[in-house]
Design a protein around this motif. Structure first.
Motif, PDB file in Angstrom:
ATOM      1  N   TRP A 495       1.076  -1.077   0.037  1.00  0.00           N
ATOM      2  CA  TRP A 495       0.140  -0.296   0.141  1.00  0.00           C
ATOM      3  C   TRP A 495       0.912   1.339   0.225  1.00  0.00           C
ATOM      4  CZ3 TRP A 495       1.013   3.606   4.312  1.00  0.00           C
ATOM      5  CH2 TRP A 495       1.138   2.316   5.396  1.00  0.00           C
ATOM      6  N   ILE A 496       2.298   1.395   0.454  1.00  0.00           N
ATOM      7  CA  ILE A 496       2.782   2.252   0.665  1.00  0.00           C
ATOM      8  C   ILE A 496       3.006   3.280  -0.320  1.00  0.00           C
ATOM      9  CG2 ILE A 496       5.266   3.474   1.093  1.00  0.00           C
ATOM     10  CD1 ILE A 496       5.634   1.177   3.298  1.00  0.00           C
ATOM     11  N   PHE A 497       2.867   2.429  -1.511  1.00  0.00           N
ATOM     12  CA  PHE A 497       2.798   2.735  -2.731  1.00  0.00           C
ATOM     13  C   PHE A 497       1.579   2.487  -3.787  1.00  0.00           C
ATOM     14  CE2 PHE A 497       7.955   2.200  -1.489  1.00  0.00           C
ATOM     15  CZ  PHE A 497       8.126   2.885  -2.233  1.00  0.00           C
ATOM     16  N   GLY A 498       0.985   2.491  -3.086  1.00  0.00           N
ATOM     17  CA  GLY A 498      -0.465   2.297  -4.363  1.00  0.00           C
ATOM     18  C   GLY A 498      -0.220   0.801  -4.555  1.00  0.00           C
ATOM     19  N   GLN A 499      -0.303  -0.468  -5.054  1.00  0.00           N
ATOM     20  CA  GLN A 499      -0.198  -1.725  -5.555  1.00  0.00           C
ATOM     21  C   GLN A 499      -0.984  -2.378  -5.283  1.00  0.00           C
ATOM     22  OE1 GLN A 499       3.694  -0.603  -4.667  1.00  0.00           O
ATOM     23  NE2 GLN A 499       4.760  -2.041  -6.280  1.00  0.00           N
ATOM     24  N   ASN A 500      -1.989  -2.005  -3.713  1.00  0.00           N
ATOM     25  CA  ASN A 500      -2.828  -2.621  -3.262  1.00  0.00           C
ATOM     26  C   ASN A 500      -4.002  -2.561  -3.701  1.00  0.00           C
ATOM     27  OD1 ASN A 500      -2.856  -0.760  -1.810  1.00  0.00           O
ATOM     28  ND2 ASN A 500      -3.584  -1.450  -0.178  1.00  0.00           N
ATOM     29  N   VAL A 501      -4.472  -2.019  -4.355  1.00  0.00           N
ATOM     30  CA  VAL A 501      -5.822  -0.910  -4.964  1.00  0.00           C
ATOM     31  C   VAL A 501      -5.549  -1.397  -6.139  1.00  0.00           C
ATOM     32  CG1 VAL A 501      -7.531   0.404  -4.945  1.00  0.00           C
ATOM     33  CG2 VAL A 501      -6.332   0.365  -2.897  1.00  0.00           C
ATOM     34  N   PRO A 502      -6.443  -2.276  -7.187  1.00  0.00           N
ATOM     35  CA  PRO A 502      -6.496  -2.367  -8.253  1.00  0.00           C
ATOM     36  C   PRO A 502      -6.731  -0.632  -9.096  1.00  0.00           C
ATOM     37  CG  PRO A 502      -7.721  -3.878  -7.657  1.00  0.00           C
ATOM     38  CD  PRO A 502      -7.442  -3.148  -6.316  1.00  0.00           C
ATOM     39  N   GLY A 503      -5.757  -0.303  -9.726  1.00  0.00           N
ATOM     40  CA  GLY A 503      -6.383   1.054 -10.656  1.00  0.00           C
ATOM     41  C   GLY A 503      -5.343   2.040 -10.374  1.00  0.00           C
ATOM     42  N   LYS A 504      -5.188   1.526  -9.102  1.00  0.00           N
ATOM     43  CA  LYS A 504      -3.974   3.296  -8.029  1.00  0.00           C
ATOM     44  C   LYS A 504      -3.124   2.737  -8.799  1.00  0.00           C
ATOM     45  CE  LYS A 504      -3.707   4.377  -3.244  1.00  0.00           C
ATOM     46  NZ  LYS A 504      -4.086   4.491  -1.967  1.00  0.00           N
TER      47      LYS A 504
END
Ligand code: FAD
Ligand code: NA7
Length: 544
Positions: A495-504
């Motif tokens: 989540w630190i680089f936004g990879q835990n949410v698809p499309g982020k």
């Protein structure tokens, strides 16, 4: 000069650590100010996250405000870590002690905020139907606050109870039930450790195994508490002059400088025994998060521990991670031990992915797991998640979401965004990656200084409008990139680089330069008459 009517000098959104301290500071300055929160009481993170086992992984003595010394020395805590009810009670106590509740409104959501170029005020729209004119808008929305639900086919068909850890319903008791949990991050690890002994069966759906080390939690010895009380000045001085602010001295020793394998092993073993994830990552060597050899040595040590703890070789195999040890470091109160229970199993989703959720449970490629309760420990749409669901429009009607779309979320120092005058973010994007209360204090103090400067200008006939320059924001972004250079965190999905949410968008969302460097950068800005913020302009006739 015409005076523009305001309903409030300042409105703060969010009643967690950030909103509480910001209210205290702005009230001390004599401003009219209110805090609103969509929740029905104070606490923020600690209001929402009531799942079993919820606790801080910063040690108790530094997971609190540093600015009320008498309270630091007298407020009780029983263990080396504070559990959710403890943190909630502490924040409620601070609110009562400083008589802040009278300026707080709950069950009140910020729906939209629009900068009015003529009046130089924010017009905010609340869920209560009220519209207010505000001079300074402070967002204390939290960086881990918007719950993230996975997009799994059939999710709505499940006939048992579904629950996200950040919305745990009062009275949900999982004792004796068949429970499934998706997600084995910091939250999943805490839930699993807490409920494993109580449930009939616990199936842990794990996408990435985790490196977790013991927390070292235990009751507080009176002599330790006395030492803390006598040394609070030095403790917070050390915290503010450290990198991650967790209350231990970070190592300056490169892994390669220790050549003896026995000595290296002894250092890891000592860290393992002391406990705490951040201490394990930063307390023994200074390059675990940057040097691949050092990182792999830490990984191998933790994998060996997992093999020693988990008796079933197949479970032990599935629980051992093989990627970098470069996410927010985890610690636990006996996580791997839970997998020695017959009723606890782990499903490695990289081998047998979930195909759908059915009315009975979770279907993977090889079987159906029938469940009474399905827990989503799937984390948060972190950092900008809460900003994107509110329409915040700055100059030229541009929304913050639109401003951030091309690059990912950016700011100057984590507090200010060009084209969004008099909007102040607490723990906004590209703020420090640390134990959060000291960073929150740094942000609140900076914001309070900026507002004091604007108020002084206002009395001198200037426009009280604070705005970061685009150049300052770009320079800060470049500085964030520079200090993150070589960090293995950049190469590890989280989540630190936004990879835990698809499309982020993949983007650097933190400043990795450490608290000391951040405090120094802020001091430099202040010493240079708030460098990077536009100078206050003389007021015209029509506006103030
Ligand atoms: P929050 O506590 O997140 O508060 C934000 C508030 O804003 C919420 O109450 C929310 O309801 C409100 N809000 C959001 N949008 C709106 C809106 N539009 N209108 C009205 N209200 C709104 N940090 C550490 O440093 N150490 C730890 O050990 C640690 N453990 C954690 C454990 C868990 C389970 C979680 C989830 C987080 C943890 N954190 C930890 C991070 C934690 O979030 C921070 O330490 C701190 O509590 C953040 O405080 P805050 O006030 O900035 O934000
Ligand atoms: P995290 O650290 O983002 O962890 C979320 C977990 O959920 C993680 O194990 C994810 O697997 C997993 N996840 C997310 N989506 C899915 C789907 N679709 N399928 C399977 N598994 C999934 O959130 P936490 O709440 O644990 O912790 C957040 C912070 O709060 C933490 O750092 C503390 O500061 C407190 P993945 O590892 O991405 O494969």
């Amino acid at each position: 000069m015409a005076q523009q009517e305001v309903d409030l000098d300042a409105l703060i959104i969010g009643a967690g650590f950030s909103g509480i301290y910001q209210l205290h500071r702005l009230r001390q300055m004599g401003l009219s100010v209110k805090v609103i929160d969509v929740a029905s009481d104070v606490g923020g993170t600690w209001y929402w996250n009531r799942y079993p086992g919820a606790m801080s992984d910063t040690e108790s003595f530094v997971y609190r405000f540093s600015w009320d010394k008498e309270d630091l020395q007298t407020y009780p805590w029983t263990h080396h870590y504070v559990k959710q009810p403890d943190v909630l009670a502490y924040l409620q106590h601070v609110v009562e002690r400083h008589d802040l509740r009278k300026d707080m409104l709950f069950n009140t959501e910020l729906l939209s905020a629009k900068w009015d170029e003529v009046s130089k005020l924010w017009r905010v729209e609340l869920s209560t139907g009220k519209t207010l004119r505000i001079r300074y808008l402070v967002t204390a929305l939290g960086l881990l606050s918007k719950a993230n639900y996975p997009d799994i086919p059939g999710i709505d068909t499940f006939q048992g109870q579904k629950v996200h850890t950040a919305r745990w319903p009062a009275g949900l008791d999982v004792t004796g039930k068949r429970v499934g949990i998706i997600g084995c991050g910091s939250t999943g690890v805490q839930v699993i450790t807490d409920i494993a002994s109580k449930v009939k069966s616990l199936t842990c759906f794990q996408r990435h195994p985790q490196y977790s080390v013991p927390s070292g939690d235990r009751p507080v010895d009176p002599s330790y508490r006395q030492w803390v009380n006598e040394n609070y000045d030095a403790i917070f001085d050390q915290v503010k002059n450290s990198a991650v602010g967790f209350g231990f001295v970070e190592s300056t020793r490169p892994y390669a400088s220790v050549s003896s394998p026995e000595e290296r092993e002894a250092i890891f073993e000592s860290l393992w025994r002391q406990g705490n994830g951040f201490r394990f990552m930063f307390g023994g060597f200074n390059d675990i998060a940057t040097d691949k050899v050092a990182n792999e040595a830490a990984c191998a040590f933790i994998r060996k521990k997992i093999r020693e703890i988990v008796k079933d070789p197949e479970k032990a195999r599935k629980l051992q991670p093989h990627d970098y040890y470069a996410r927010r470091p985890l610690c636990d109160g006996g996580y791997f031990e839970q997998f020695n229970r017959e009723n606890v199993d782990v499903v490695q989703l990289q081998e047998t992915p979930i195909t759908r959720i059915t009315e009975k449970g979770v279907q993977t490629t090889d079987r159906l797991y029938e469940l009474d309760v399905l827990i989503f420990a799937t984390g948060f749409d972190a950092i900008e998640g809460n900003y994107n669901r509110v329409r915040i429009q700055g100059r030229d009607g541009m929304s913050l979401k639109e401003y951030w779309t091309p690059t990912g979320p950016t700011s100057y120092l984590g507090v200010s965004v060009p084209k969004f005058p008099n909007l102040f973010l607490i723990t906004g994007p590209q703020g420090p990656f640390t134990n959060l209360p000291p960073t929150i204090e740094a942000h609140v103090d900076l914001i309070s200084g900026l507002i004091a400067r604007a108020e002084k200008g206002r009395k001198e006939g200037k426009l009280p409008v604070i705005e970061a320059t685009r150049e300052a924001e770009q320079e800060w972004c470049a500085e964030c990139e520079r200090v993150a250079e070589g960090s293995l965190f950049k190469e590890t999905a989280s989540w630190i680089f936004g990879q835990n949410v698809p499309g982020k968008k993949y983007a650097l969302r933190f400043y990795f330069g450490g608290l000391k460097a951040f405090y120094e950068a802020v001091q430099k800005v202040i010493d240079n008459d708030y460098a990077g913020f536009k100078p206050l302009q003389p007021a015209g006739d029509e506006v103030q």
